[in-house]
Enzyme design. Structure first.
Site, PDB file in Angstrom:
ATOM      1  N   ASP A   1      -5.107  -3.193  11.444  1.00  0.00           N
ATOM      2  CA  ASP A   1      -4.292  -1.869  10.615  1.00  0.00           C
ATOM      3  C   ASP A   1      -5.110  -0.864  10.596  1.00  0.00           C
ATOM      4  O   ASP A   1      -5.362  -0.385   9.635  1.00  0.00           O
ATOM      5  CB  ASP A   1      -3.843  -2.386   9.390  1.00  0.00           C
ATOM      6  CG  ASP A   1      -2.631  -1.594   8.797  1.00  0.00           C
ATOM      7  OD1 ASP A   1      -2.279  -0.750   9.756  1.00  0.00           O
ATOM      8  OD2 ASP A   1      -2.466  -1.569   7.697  1.00  0.00           O
TER       9      ASP A   1
ATOM     10  N   ALA B   1       0.797  -1.275   0.414  1.00  0.00           N
ATOM     11  CA  ALA B   1       0.617  -2.712  -0.672  1.00  0.00           C
ATOM     12  C   ALA B   1       0.563  -2.428  -2.025  1.00  0.00           C
ATOM     13  O   ALA B   1       0.718  -3.225  -2.861  1.00  0.00           O
ATOM     14  CB  ALA B   1      -0.582  -3.332  -0.081  1.00  0.00           C
TER      15      ALA B   1
ATOM     16  N   LYS C   1      -7.682  -2.374  -6.445  1.00  0.00           N
ATOM     17  CA  LYS C   1      -6.303  -2.356  -5.847  1.00  0.00           C
ATOM     18  C   LYS C   1      -5.454  -3.254  -6.399  1.00  0.00           C
ATOM     19  O   LYS C   1      -5.736  -4.653  -6.452  1.00  0.00           O
ATOM     20  CB  LYS C   1      -6.582  -2.486  -4.220  1.00  0.00           C
ATOM     21  CG  LYS C   1      -5.412  -2.657  -3.654  1.00  0.00           C
ATOM     22  CD  LYS C   1      -5.544  -2.670  -2.129  1.00  0.00           C
ATOM     23  CE  LYS C   1      -4.477  -2.484  -1.029  1.00  0.00           C
ATOM     24  NZ  LYS C   1      -4.959  -2.390   0.109  1.00  0.00           N
TER      25      LYS C   1
ATOM     26  N   VAL D   1      -4.445   2.229  -5.801  1.00  0.00           N
ATOM     27  CA  VAL D   1      -5.978   1.861  -5.955  1.00  0.00           C
ATOM     28  C   VAL D   1      -6.360   2.748  -7.122  1.00  0.00           C
ATOM     29  O   VAL D   1      -5.958   4.076  -7.086  1.00  0.00           O
ATOM     30  CB  VAL D   1      -6.645   2.362  -4.662  1.00  0.00           C
ATOM     31  CG1 VAL D   1      -8.141   2.016  -4.888  1.00  0.00           C
ATOM     32  CG2 VAL D   1      -6.231   1.359  -3.702  1.00  0.00           C
TER      33      VAL D   1
HETATM   34  N1  LIG Z   1     -12.756   1.578  -2.049  1.00  0.00           N
HETATM   35  C1  LIG Z   1     -12.219   2.645  -2.634  1.00  0.00           C
HETATM   36  N2  LIG Z   1     -12.701   3.638  -3.178  1.00  0.00           N
HETATM   37  C2  LIG Z   1     -12.388   4.627  -3.375  1.00  0.00           C
HETATM   38  N3  LIG Z   1     -10.985   5.044  -2.970  1.00  0.00           N
HETATM   39  C3  LIG Z   1     -10.278   4.254  -2.358  1.00  0.00           C
HETATM   40  C4  LIG Z   1     -10.763   2.801  -2.009  1.00  0.00           C
HETATM   41  N4  LIG Z   1      -9.887   2.071  -1.642  1.00  0.00           N
HETATM   42  C5  LIG Z   1      -8.962   2.768  -1.380  1.00  0.00           C
HETATM   43  N5  LIG Z   1      -9.043   4.262  -2.072  1.00  0.00           N
HETATM   44  C6  LIG Z   1      -8.080   5.187  -1.991  1.00  0.00           C
HETATM   45  O1  LIG Z   1      -6.710   4.843  -2.241  1.00  0.00           O
HETATM   46  C7  LIG Z   1      -5.802   5.091  -1.207  1.00  0.00           C
HETATM   47  C8  LIG Z   1      -4.783   4.191  -0.902  1.00  0.00           C
HETATM   48  O2  LIG Z   1      -5.539   2.921  -0.580  1.00  0.00           O
HETATM   49  P1  LIG Z   1      -4.725   1.776  -0.233  1.00  0.00           P
HETATM   50  O3  LIG Z   1      -5.611   0.902   0.556  1.00  0.00           O
HETATM   51  O4  LIG Z   1      -3.689   1.217  -1.171  1.00  0.00           O
HETATM   52  O5  LIG Z   1      -3.597   2.441   0.937  1.00  0.00           O
HETATM   53  P2  LIG Z   1      -3.592   2.881   2.532  1.00  0.00           P
HETATM   54  O6  LIG Z   1      -4.621   2.270   3.065  1.00  0.00           O
HETATM   55  O7  LIG Z   1      -3.218   4.420   2.315  1.00  0.00           O
HETATM   56  O8  LIG Z   1      -2.138   2.004   2.864  1.00  0.00           O
HETATM   57  P3  LIG Z   1      -1.738   0.713   3.279  1.00  0.00           P
HETATM   58  O9  LIG Z   1      -2.325  -0.305   1.919  1.00  0.00           O
HETATM   59  O10 LIG Z   1      -0.615   0.608   3.565  1.00  0.00           O
HETATM   60  O11 LIG Z   1      -2.733   0.062   4.290  1.00  0.00           O
HETATM   61  C9  LIG Z   1      -6.813   5.198   0.106  1.00  0.00           C
HETATM   62  O12 LIG Z   1      -6.270   5.962   0.920  1.00  0.00           O
HETATM   63  C10 LIG Z   1      -8.051   6.032  -0.728  1.00  0.00           C
HETATM   64  O13 LIG Z   1      -7.676   7.448  -0.742  1.00  0.00           O
END
Ligand SMILES: Nc1ncnc2c1ncn2[C@@H]1O[C@H](COP(=O)(O)OP(=O)(O)OP(=O)(O)O)[C@@H](O)[C@H]1O
Length: 370
Positions: free
Chosen positions: A234, A20, A38, A23
């Protein structure tokens, strides 16, 4: 290049990217607090609209939730036409990396691991969030910023690069895209792969203690959100983070919504979720409840105990067929010395019929505690 500022936040570094968006670690200039920001991906106008709706839904859902194992969301906004979400910054790792005994030994490196922040990237965790298989047949990146078959092929967990390309070709040539899983014709199941090297490392007592403790905390988070009438939809290792104090946080409720408008399919007809962790009923577009999240939890547990997912295929079509029609290899056949009780829990969680699974996260918690 990441933006320097997003709304009232100063961007400090990139933490990771998913289907999506990206981050960032960012500083709230009003309070001087660090947050995780994000920012949803840009694209055509329809992507922006859809992404904004996704973010708004994620925010509305999360704003009222308060649980030690559920990530806290602070605010949502829009920056230069791109929606963003500010949330609690977790200093830690995704569940997969937290439990990784030897990343390079257990997983074939993927193209994504070229990136400097690969340890925080999570594309290796899944095949990417996906759209309904019968839409958007021609693009690698779907119009809501999620990925299609090429992403699936690239992220296949135990294939070498040549196989990935083979998978791409196959899927394009035999019309894998655009196939409705409800009408997918049966195919022969490939033989189960041998267990991964160093599988014994998976059973190290310290790692098993961490795995069990993390699973118990995920159960607490799921019991909480299910108790609020929500389904995550998810659940996967990249949506579970573990901080430096070993506290687990469930992330990314963008796909969750109240059961009242439940159908497993978004308002505009897209199937949501991530293939490898999707329950059969989610693949079929049937109504979902908390037991679908429990199925995903079972896939995660199976994978983290055996080093490979219960169903492993080169194409979504083949994966769906396996998920819908075949039984996974016994976990203890892949990991002879795996914990038998945890293996039983994993197998019961991934039963095809929701009625045959554990019915609540509380039940799973109890079974894991035995
Ligand atoms: N609140 C947070 N604090 C620290 N790191 C974060 C946080 N949220 C996300 N991340 C980091 O950013 C990465 C990408 O997060 P994101 O939610 O964009 O993607 P995803 O969960 O891998 O995939 P999708 O969005 O397709 O479900 C995460 O895997 C993590 O390493």
């Amino acid at each position: 290049m990441p933006p320097k500022a997003i709304g009232p936040y100063r961007v400090l570094e990139t933490l990771g990217s998913g289907g999506a968006g990206t981050v960032y670690r960012a500083l709230d200039r009003r309070s001087n607090d660090e947050v995780a920001l994000k920012l949803l991906s840009t694209g055509g106008p329809s992507l922006d609209d859809r992404a904004a709706r996704r973010l708004a839904r994620e925010f509305e859902t999360l704003a009222d939730l308060a649980h030690p194992n559920v990530v806290k969301v602070f605010e949502a906004g829009v920056h230069a036409g791109q929606p963003y979400l500010a949330m609690e910054l977790i200093e830690g790792l995704t569940l997969r990396h937290y439990l990784d005994v030897s990343f390079n030994d257990l997983h074939t490196p993927t193209p994504s691991s070229r990136f400097p922040h690969a340890i925080r990237r999570t594309a290796d965790d899944d095949f990417g969030s996906v759209d309904s298989p019968d839409e958007d047949e021609d693009d690698d990146v779907e119009d809501d910023g999620t990925f299609d078959l090429n992403a699936f092929a690239e992220e296949a967990p135990s294939e070498d690069l040549a196989s990935f390309h083979g998978a791409e070709d196959d899927s394009d040539s035999d019309g894998m895209r655009g196939v409705d899983p409800r009408r997918a014709p049966p195919r022969a199941q490939p033989p189960a792969r041998p267990s991964t090297p160093k599988v014994a490392d998976l059973n190290r007592p310290e790692r098993m203690g961490k795995l069990k403790d993390a699973m118990l905390q995920v159960c607490e988070a799921l019991a909480y959100i299910h108790g609020h009438g929500l389904v995550h939809r998810d659940l996967k290792p990249s949506n579970i983070m573990v901080d430096d104090d070993r506290q687990v946080r469930l992330m990314d409720f963008g796909l969750a919504k109240f059961l009242a408008d439940d159908a497993g399919i978004t308002a505009d007809g897209k199937l949501v979720g991530t293939y490898r962790y999707m329950a059969p009923e989610q693949i079929l577009g049937e109504p979902l409840d908390g037991r679908s999240d429990l199925y995903s939890l079972g896939v995660i547990l199976y994978e983290l105990m055996s080093g490979r997912p219960p169903f492993d295929a080169k194409t979504p079509h083949e994966l769906w067929r396996q998920v819908l029609e075949t039984e996974p290899p016994p976990l203890l056949a892949l990991n002879l010395h795996g914990d038998p009780q945890l293996a039983r829990v994993a197998h019961r969680l991934i039963r095809k019929e929701p009625d045959d699974r554990f019915q609540t996260a509380e039940e799973v918690y109890e079974a894991l505690s035995e």
